[in-house]
Motif scaffolding. Structure first.
Motif, PDB file in Angstrom:
ATOM      1  N   ASP A   1      -2.722  -2.332   5.439  1.00  0.00           N
ATOM      2  CA  ASP A   1      -3.574  -3.481   5.133  1.00  0.00           C
ATOM      3  C   ASP A   1      -3.802  -3.494   3.349  1.00  0.00           C
ATOM      4  OD1 ASP A   1      -5.488  -5.287   4.343  1.00  0.00           O
ATOM      5  OD2 ASP A   1      -7.088  -4.439   5.425  1.00  0.00           O
ATOM      6  N   SER A   2      -2.825  -3.921   2.576  1.00  0.00           N
ATOM      7  CA  SER A   2      -2.806  -4.041   1.422  1.00  0.00           C
ATOM      8  C   SER A   2      -3.232  -5.703   0.865  1.00  0.00           C
ATOM      9  CB  SER A   2      -1.495  -3.775   0.731  1.00  0.00           C
ATOM     10  OG  SER A   2      -0.557  -4.405   1.472  1.00  0.00           O
TER      11      SER A   2
ATOM     12  N   GLY B   1       0.834  -1.228  -0.009  1.00  0.00           N
ATOM     13  CA  GLY B   1       0.036   0.069  -0.023  1.00  0.00           C
ATOM     14  C   GLY B   1       0.938   1.305  -0.128  1.00  0.00           C
TER      15      GLY B   1
ATOM     16  N   TYR C   1      -1.258  -0.290  -4.181  1.00  0.00           N
ATOM     17  CA  TYR C   1      -2.397   0.351  -3.833  1.00  0.00           C
ATOM     18  C   TYR C   1      -2.391   1.823  -3.645  1.00  0.00           C
ATOM     19  CZ  TYR C   1      -3.458  -4.670  -4.345  1.00  0.00           C
ATOM     20  OH  TYR C   1      -3.523  -5.954  -4.558  1.00  0.00           O
TER      21      TYR C   1
ATOM     22  N   ALA D   1      -4.129   2.446  -0.258  1.00  0.00           N
ATOM     23  CA  ALA D   1      -4.361   1.312   0.916  1.00  0.00           C
ATOM     24  C   ALA D   1      -2.975   2.016   1.933  1.00  0.00           C
ATOM     25  CB  ALA D   1      -3.814  -0.040   0.347  1.00  0.00           C
TER      26      ALA D   1
END
Length: 219
Positions: free
Chosen positions: A199-200, A163, A193, A196
């Motif tokens: 928490d990816s 993330g 991401y 993100a």
């Protein structure tokens, strides 16, 4: 029918006690053919002696909600009295447990996969560097590794995720491994991401393309 086995094992090889989750694919008990195996290493928050904690997050959570055509092996990292336990310290036990499961189940030796998230990603990079001939694919998420060992990973198809807003483990940790593996001549993909944080893993493990890619890999 889903098949879940929760148990503790004391490995015969090095006498290490590890709790773990083992989930078998639908129809395994009645089948005869070999099936792939995915080894998953969890993050720091799931350490302990109750493998049900491992089931609450990451790949085990996703696999528990559907039918996937592989054996899932998810050991649980214990908590030391000093509170410093991590996967790097437990990889001998993980290796022994993996060997035991391979010997007692119908595992396709050409399709053994390794993935981990956060603390588990560090463990996955390290375990893959120690056993590069075993794993058909590697998928570390929101973690990092040792770029100096990238040459050992160059023969393993690798997909790294992170993330861009991760304030726990900087995305640079993953990028360093991506660049090192590329420099070593390895086969590596990278997905970031933009929105993100740490928490990816939710996005990665819920992406059907992830499983499609993973299960296509073979030694």
């Amino acid at each position: 029918m889903k098949s879940d086995v929760f148990q503790k094992t004391i490995t015969k090889v090095i006498d290490v006690n590890l709790s773990y989750l083992l989930k078998l694919p639908a129809g395994y008990e009645k089948g005869t053919g070999e099936v792939p195996l995915v080894l998953f290493l969890h993050g720091a928050g799931e350490r302990g002696t109750d493998p049900k904690l491992v089931k609450k997050i990451g790949l085990p959570e996703v696999v528990d909600k559907g039918d996937f055509p592989f054996i899932l092996l998810a050991p649980q990292c214990p908590i030391s009295t000093a509170g410093r336990a991590n996967w790097i310290m437990e990889l001998d036990g993980v290796s022994a447990l993996l060997k035991e499961v391979i010997e007692t189940h119908r595992v396709d030796l050409k399709r053994i996969y390794l993935t981990g998230m956060s603390m588990g990603a560090y463990g996955a990079f390290e375990l893959a560097s120690r056993m590069p001939d075993l794993f058909a694919a590697l998928a570390p998420i929101c973690g990092g590794g040792c770029p100096e060992k990238a040459d050992r990973l160059k023969e393993i198809p690798t997909w790294i995720f992170h993330g861009e807003r991760d304030d726990v483990i900087p995305i640079r940790e993953s990028l360093d491994m991506v660049n090192a593996i590329k420099t070593a001549g390895g086969n590596v993909m990278f997905t970031s991401y933009p929105e993100a944080g740490h928490d990816s893993w939710t996005a990665a493990y819920n992406d059907p393309e992830f499983f499609s890619w993973l299960l296509k890999q073979s030694k």
